[in-house]
Design an enzyme around this catalytic site. Structure first.
Site, PDB file in Angstrom:
ATOM      1  CE  LYS A  48       3.335   5.725   1.933  1.00 17.11           C
ATOM      2  NZ  LYS A  48       4.568   5.546   2.258  1.00 17.11           N
ATOM      3  NE  ARG A  59       7.447  -7.547   6.823  1.00 18.39           N
ATOM      4  CZ  ARG A  59       8.223  -6.685   5.917  1.00 18.39           C
ATOM      5  NH1 ARG A  59       8.012  -6.676   4.637  1.00 18.39           N
ATOM      6  NH2 ARG A  59       9.171  -5.852   6.223  1.00 18.39           N
ATOM      7  CG  ASN A  75      11.586   1.890  -1.284  1.00 13.91           C
ATOM      8  OD1 ASN A  75      12.139   2.807  -1.261  1.00 13.91           O
ATOM      9  ND2 ASN A  75      12.019   0.535  -1.550  1.00 13.91           N
ATOM     10  N   PRO A 122       0.837  -1.275  -0.152  1.00 16.51           N
ATOM     11  CG  PRO A 122      -0.229  -1.271   2.071  1.00 16.51           C
ATOM     12  CD  PRO A 122       0.759  -1.805   1.467  1.00 16.51           C
ATOM     13  CD  GLU A 123       4.885   2.955  -2.776  1.00 19.24           C
ATOM     14  OE1 GLU A 123       4.940   4.072  -3.179  1.00 19.24           O
ATOM     15  OE2 GLU A 123       5.731   2.132  -2.821  1.00 19.24           O
TER      16      GLU A 123
END
Length: 260
Positions: free
Chosen positions: A58, A111, A169, A2-3
């Site tokens: 985000k 995660r 990123n 997710p960006e």
DNA sequence: CGGCCTGTTTCCAA
DNA sequence: CTTGGAAACAGGCC
């Protein structure tokens, strides 16, 4: 994944919940993802319906009848997922919203970097957490003022959520590739022309990625990110892409097109 | 086993 | 006090 563009796609996806029956109950499978007091979260959501959604960077906010907001922040590996039957409950579901109809909305997060919380006021949340304006809303002047004031590597500055939220990123790498600027260039040493170019490419990359609903298979051929995830070459000159580390993050670039 | 990964927060040093 | 860099957080995959 997710960006900004991914979260915008998630926002459209969860809008299905706006037409749903009220919340019957919420179920927490991993306490770690619940940032608010759990008892309070349960009380505040019980019997409520969702009436609108809003995304800043985000961060995805879902408004309840009470005008409080449920905030989904996805971390590195989060996503929302609707399902009906417990047999098909998504793997890594961490929190589940059960609607009275039987539909369920899972906050999935492999995660455990993602968070869910109850927010009283978005404006207050932005202030308290230094969440800037959405990257699609920032003005060129504000963007340039902020970036040019930093002595850090330009890539690092593009990731600052407090100035313009939503750049992650891969977008930072893509924008600098499109602008032909090396990610380790110090932000304050960039020319006005370079800063303008970064701003323009940022808007363009975001616009296209949102339009394609973050499906990178559908991205244009001149996007470097497709090669990056495919371990490939520069879409302009064909040279092999380089991987370096900037600000602790894996960074891909073409040394030909992004000379220092 | 070691390294890597789309994000943020926290801690430490300059 | 401000800035910036590194580490920490988790789990799965190669």
């Amino acid at each position: 994944m997710p960006e900004l563009p991914e979260v915008e796609a998630y926002r459209l996806y969860v809008e299905e919940a706006l037409f749903e029956s009220p919340i019957q109950k919420v179920e927490l499978l991993r306490e770690k993802v619940m940032k608010s007091d759990w008892k309070n979260f349960q009380t505040a959501t019980q019997g409520q319906g969702f009436i609108s959604t809003k995304r800043i960077g985000k961060y995805l906010f879902m408004e309840l009848d009470s005008h409080q907001w449920v905030l989904f922040h996805f971390g590195m590996t989060g996503k929302p997922e609707f399902y009906q039957n417990e047999e098909v409950k998504p793997k890594h579901s961490r929190l589940i919203i059960h609607f009275e109809s039987g539909l369920k909305l899972a906050f999935v997060c492999m995660r455990l970097f993602g968070r869910v919380e109850l927010v009283e006021s978005i404006e207050q949340y932005q202030t308290d957490h230094q969440l800037g304006v959405d990257a699609l809303e920032v003005s060129e002047a504000d963007f340039i003022d902020y970036v040019s004031a930093s002595k850090a590597a330009v890539k690092t500055v593009l990731l600052h959520q407090k100035a313009f939220a939503g750049v992650g990123n891969w977008i930072a790498d893509e924008v600098l590739f499109q602008a032909g600027i090396h990610p380790e260039e110090k932000a304050y040493q960039l020319s006005k022309k370079q800063l303008q170019s970064i701003f323009k490419e940022l808007q363009e990359v975001l616009r296209i990625a949102v339009e394609k609903q973050a499906d990178y298979h559908a991205f244009p051929d001149h996007f470097m990110v497709k090669e990056r995830w495919g371990d490939g070459n520069c879409p302009i000159c064909g040279e092999e892409l380089q991987r370096i580390v900037v600000g602790g993050r894996g960074t891909y670039l073409c040394e030909q097109e992004q000379s220092k």
